[in-house]
Design a protein around this motif. Structure first.
Motif, PDB file in Angstrom:
ATOM      1  N   VAL A 110       0.882  -1.162   0.000  1.00 26.71           N
ATOM      2  CA  VAL A 110       0.000   0.000   0.000  1.00 26.71           C
ATOM      3  C   VAL A 110       0.914   1.204   0.000  1.00 26.71           C
ATOM      4  N   GLY A 111       0.686   2.148  -0.855  1.00 27.99           N
ATOM      5  CA  GLY A 111       1.464   3.374  -0.814  1.00 27.99           C
ATOM      6  C   GLY A 111       2.721   3.323  -1.654  1.00 27.99           C
ATOM      7  N   LYS A 112       3.724   4.096  -1.238  1.00 23.99           N
ATOM      8  CA  LYS A 112       4.877   4.366  -2.074  1.00 23.99           C
ATOM      9  C   LYS A 112       5.933   3.264  -2.073  1.00 23.99           C
ATOM     10  N   LEU A 144       4.736  -0.538   5.612  1.00 26.22           N
ATOM     11  CA  LEU A 144       5.483   0.149   6.664  1.00 26.22           C
ATOM     12  C   LEU A 144       4.480   0.751   7.639  1.00 26.22           C
TER      13      LEU A 144
END
Lengths: 111, 164
Positions: A3-5, A10
């Motif tokens: 999820v995310g970058k 994290l």
């Protein structure tokens, strides 16, 4: 999974909300030391007279923090982890005009 | 007094004074503009929950999580730094530095919130705000005196009974 970058999960909490941790691999770290660019430094010096956001420095620190995080992610992946929990950031200035950015956390495997 | 002496007097006193006045005017304008901008953007995200809890409240169910961050480097103008230097001789509250830290912190938290919204999260838990002094100002008020503010937390998507 991700999820995310970044390519793994994290979090800065002790668990991954909504998932259970099945295995612990230990500490994963990543660091980078960056110096300011002279052109940016001159611009920042001028901006410093009137105040306001020093955009050059903001970007520099964001990029550096991202790089430190990516190194931590690589290390965690090489251990076989798919998440890093309880992640922390630290900044320290090592020399005049240079800073170390450090990212660390616990590499874990979640379901 | 000769014209050279007048010129020297202006150069030695007038120039710093002009710099102080000029930076005060521009610096204050930039500060006001930033505060207006902050208020507008904060009004848009007022409903978004930011929590400092380590874990989820008991009745919440999350299905995904990821780190969100927001950071900013801000400095104040020459005039305010000069005032702060004077103040530090006698001690006490340094009023000119308070808006700087306030602006930086609110900006960092806003950027984090905006990132969380953009990534489609419903809330951010375990929000932390860290301050680091980027470089110290020299005693004469020159040199960079920026602070870096970093806000980070874990963005979560909530599992809603109606969506599952």
């Amino acid at each position: 999974m991700s999820v995310g970058k970044y390519s793994i999960i994290l979090t800065n909490t002790e668990t991954v909300p909504g998932r259970t941790i099945v295995e612990f691999y230990g500490l994963a770290t990543g660091n980078t030391v960056r110096a300011k660019h002279i052109g940016r430094d001159i611009m920042a010096g001028l901006k410093n007279l009137v105040g306001g956001e020093l955009t050059g420095y903001s970007e520099l620190l964001q990029d550096s923090r991202r790089e430190a995080t990516e190194r931590m992610v690589e290390q965690a992946k090489s251990m076989g982890a798919n998440a890093v929990v309880n992640m922390r950031f630290a900044t320290s200035s090592v020399a005049q005009g240079a800073a170390e950015l450090f990212a660390y956390g616990t590499a874990v495997r979640v379901e | 007094m000769s014209s050279e002496a007048l010129f020297a007097l202006f150069f030695n006193l007038g120039f710093p004074l002009l710099l102080l006045l000029g930076t005060y005017a521009i610096g204050t304008a930039i500060e006001r503009k930033h505060f207006r901008d902050l208020l507008q953007r904060e009004a848009k995200v007022r409903q978004f929950p930011l929590l400092t809890f380590q874990s989820l409240p008991a009745n919440w169910q999350a299905n995904s999580a990821a780190m969100v961050t927001g950071s900013v480097v801000i400095s104040i103008d020459y005039f305010k730094r000069f005032v702060a230097t004077l103040r530090s001789i006698f001690g006490g509250r340094i009023k000119t530095y308070e808006p700087l830290l306030d602006r930086a912190r609110r900006e960092a938290v806003l950027r984090m919130t905006e990132e969380a919204l953009q990534m489609g999260f419903d809330a951010v838990i375990n929000v932390r705000v860290e301050t680091s002094r980027l470089a110290s100002a020299r005693r004469d008020g020159k040199g960079t005196a920026g602070v870096e503010m970093l806000a980070f937390g874990t963005g979560i998507k909530l599992l809603r009974p109606e969506s599952s």
